[in-house]
Design a protein around this motif. Sequence first.
Motif, PDB file in Angstrom:
ATOM      1  N   UNK A 100     -10.089  -6.271  -3.351  1.00  0.00           N
ATOM      2  CA  UNK A 100      -9.208  -5.623  -2.585  1.00  0.00           C
ATOM      3  C   UNK A 100      -8.206  -4.629  -3.262  1.00  0.00           C
ATOM      4  N   UNK A 101      -7.845  -5.163  -4.428  1.00  0.00           N
ATOM      5  CA  UNK A 101      -6.969  -4.313  -5.249  1.00  0.00           C
ATOM      6  C   UNK A 101      -7.644  -2.976  -5.590  1.00  0.00           C
ATOM      7  N   UNK A 102      -9.013  -3.285  -6.120  1.00  0.00           N
ATOM      8  CA  UNK A 102      -9.981  -2.108  -6.701  1.00  0.00           C
ATOM      9  C   UNK A 102     -10.205  -1.088  -5.334  1.00  0.00           C
ATOM     10  N   UNK A 142       0.750  -1.289  -0.100  1.00  0.00           N
ATOM     11  CA  UNK A 142       0.063  -0.112   0.018  1.00  0.00           C
ATOM     12  C   UNK A 142       0.882   1.260   0.034  1.00  0.00           C
ATOM     13  N   UNK A 143       1.924   1.176   0.946  1.00  0.00           N
ATOM     14  CA  UNK A 143       2.917   2.484   0.969  1.00  0.00           C
ATOM     15  C   UNK A 143       3.432   2.871  -0.298  1.00  0.00           C
ATOM     16  N   UNK A 144       3.963   1.754  -1.133  1.00  0.00           N
ATOM     17  CA  UNK A 144       4.747   2.035  -2.404  1.00  0.00           C
ATOM     18  C   UNK A 144       3.821   2.616  -3.429  1.00  0.00           C
ATOM     19  N   UNK A 145       2.534   1.809  -3.423  1.00  0.00           N
ATOM     20  CA  UNK A 145       1.609   2.220  -4.523  1.00  0.00           C
ATOM     21  C   UNK A 145       1.339   3.504  -4.296  1.00  0.00           C
ATOM     22  N   UNK A 146       0.994   4.043  -3.157  1.00  0.00           N
ATOM     23  CA  UNK A 146       0.757   5.502  -2.831  1.00  0.00           C
ATOM     24  C   UNK A 146       1.747   6.578  -3.136  1.00  0.00           C
ATOM     25  N   UNK A 157      -9.262  12.668  -5.072  1.00  0.00           N
ATOM     26  CA  UNK A 157     -10.463  12.579  -5.423  1.00  0.00           C
ATOM     27  C   UNK A 157     -10.616  13.181  -6.900  1.00  0.00           C
ATOM     28  N   UNK A 158      -9.828  13.920  -7.324  1.00  0.00           N
ATOM     29  CA  UNK A 158      -9.779  14.376  -8.928  1.00  0.00           C
ATOM     30  C   UNK A 158      -9.456  13.648  -9.883  1.00  0.00           C
ATOM     31  N   UNK A 159      -8.675  12.506  -9.439  1.00  0.00           N
ATOM     32  CA  UNK A 159      -8.090  11.267 -10.379  1.00  0.00           C
ATOM     33  C   UNK A 159      -9.151  10.431 -11.068  1.00  0.00           C
ATOM     34  N   UNK A 160      -8.806   9.883 -11.955  1.00  0.00           N
ATOM     35  CA  UNK A 160      -9.762   8.864 -12.530  1.00  0.00           C
ATOM     36  C   UNK A 160      -8.961   7.414 -12.304  1.00  0.00           C
ATOM     37  N   UNK A 161      -9.377   6.281 -11.670  1.00  0.00           N
ATOM     38  CA  UNK A 161      -8.627   5.026 -11.931  1.00  0.00           C
ATOM     39  C   UNK A 161      -9.664   4.274 -12.942  1.00  0.00           C
ATOM     40  N   UNK A 166      -6.314   5.286  -2.631  1.00  0.00           N
ATOM     41  CA  UNK A 166      -4.926   5.832  -2.536  1.00  0.00           C
ATOM     42  C   UNK A 166      -5.260   7.120  -3.487  1.00  0.00           C
ATOM     43  N   UNK A 167      -5.925   7.132  -4.603  1.00  0.00           N
ATOM     44  CA  UNK A 167      -6.099   8.131  -5.626  1.00  0.00           C
ATOM     45  C   UNK A 167      -6.508   9.485  -5.162  1.00  0.00           C
TER      46      UNK A 167
END
Length: 305
Positions: A61-63, A25-29, A72-76, A69-70
């Motif tokens: 869980x990945x979703x 989680x930390x690295x993805x953030x 609010x203004x980002x699209x995943x 982590x993203x």
Amino acid sequence: MHGDLTKSVVAVPPLARNTDLTLNRAANAALIRHMEQGGVSTLMYGGNANFYNIPAGEYAATLDMLLELASPGSWIIPSVGPDFGKMMDQVEALRARPFPTAMVLPASVASTVAGAENGIARFAERLGKPVIAYVRAENYLSPAAIARLVDKGLVTAVKYAIVRDDPSEDSFLAELIERMDKSRIISGIGERPAIIHWREFGLHAFTSGSVSIAPRASTAVLEALKAGDYETAERLRAAFLPFETLRDTINPIRVLHDGVSLAGIADMGPILPLLSNLEPEARERVAPVARALNTFSGTLGQIAA
């Protein structure tokens, strides 16, 4: 949503894992913040994130992690598949979460054009919203099949990633543009063909894996293209070519995954099997190139995310 695909470079980043292959989680953030601070607001998790091999039990869980982590203004935009059974198993997790769409990964075996068209249609109907088709081979989906899916409201955009020796000579892409609105077609092979796709074919959105390392530089390429400043766009694009060449000659996914770590951005950890991390000799080749690209991008200054 296709009209907003030019709001930023469409990043296709890797996914970080711990040594036991659980999500880091930390690295993805850290990677997401790095990209967002460089002007990226659309993040597509697909091949570079090795969604091909993601366990079914880890998908939800990945979703959730990516949504949390993203900014609010980002699209995943997550991916599904590539096989029909897997994408249909994943559909309920997507239906329960607020993603704008999903990208269907392309199958490389056990598929036909008619079968792929049918499978994508069934998935999109079950999802209840149009999806992104990822086209990287001529025998996967034909321009006519893609156009039918678009006309039925089942496909909202196409990630076009068929590699050509000369990207300006592309009869498949030319036919696709004749059959559908080109604003729905994303140049899907990174910075190398992005300028030609923009100038010669009018594709005004492009994906990038290297944006994970150099978000300010990739964003600057997009802004130069929007301004019609092709000289600047070409100069900036040149900084990506040494790293992109390593991706082409070794492996695009593996070089990007380890390149993010070697550039000092975030420790991406082990890559999920059935892929593997780079061998020591390849890491020695990639490390200075990845660091140089990150350094170059950093010299371009802060861009509002």
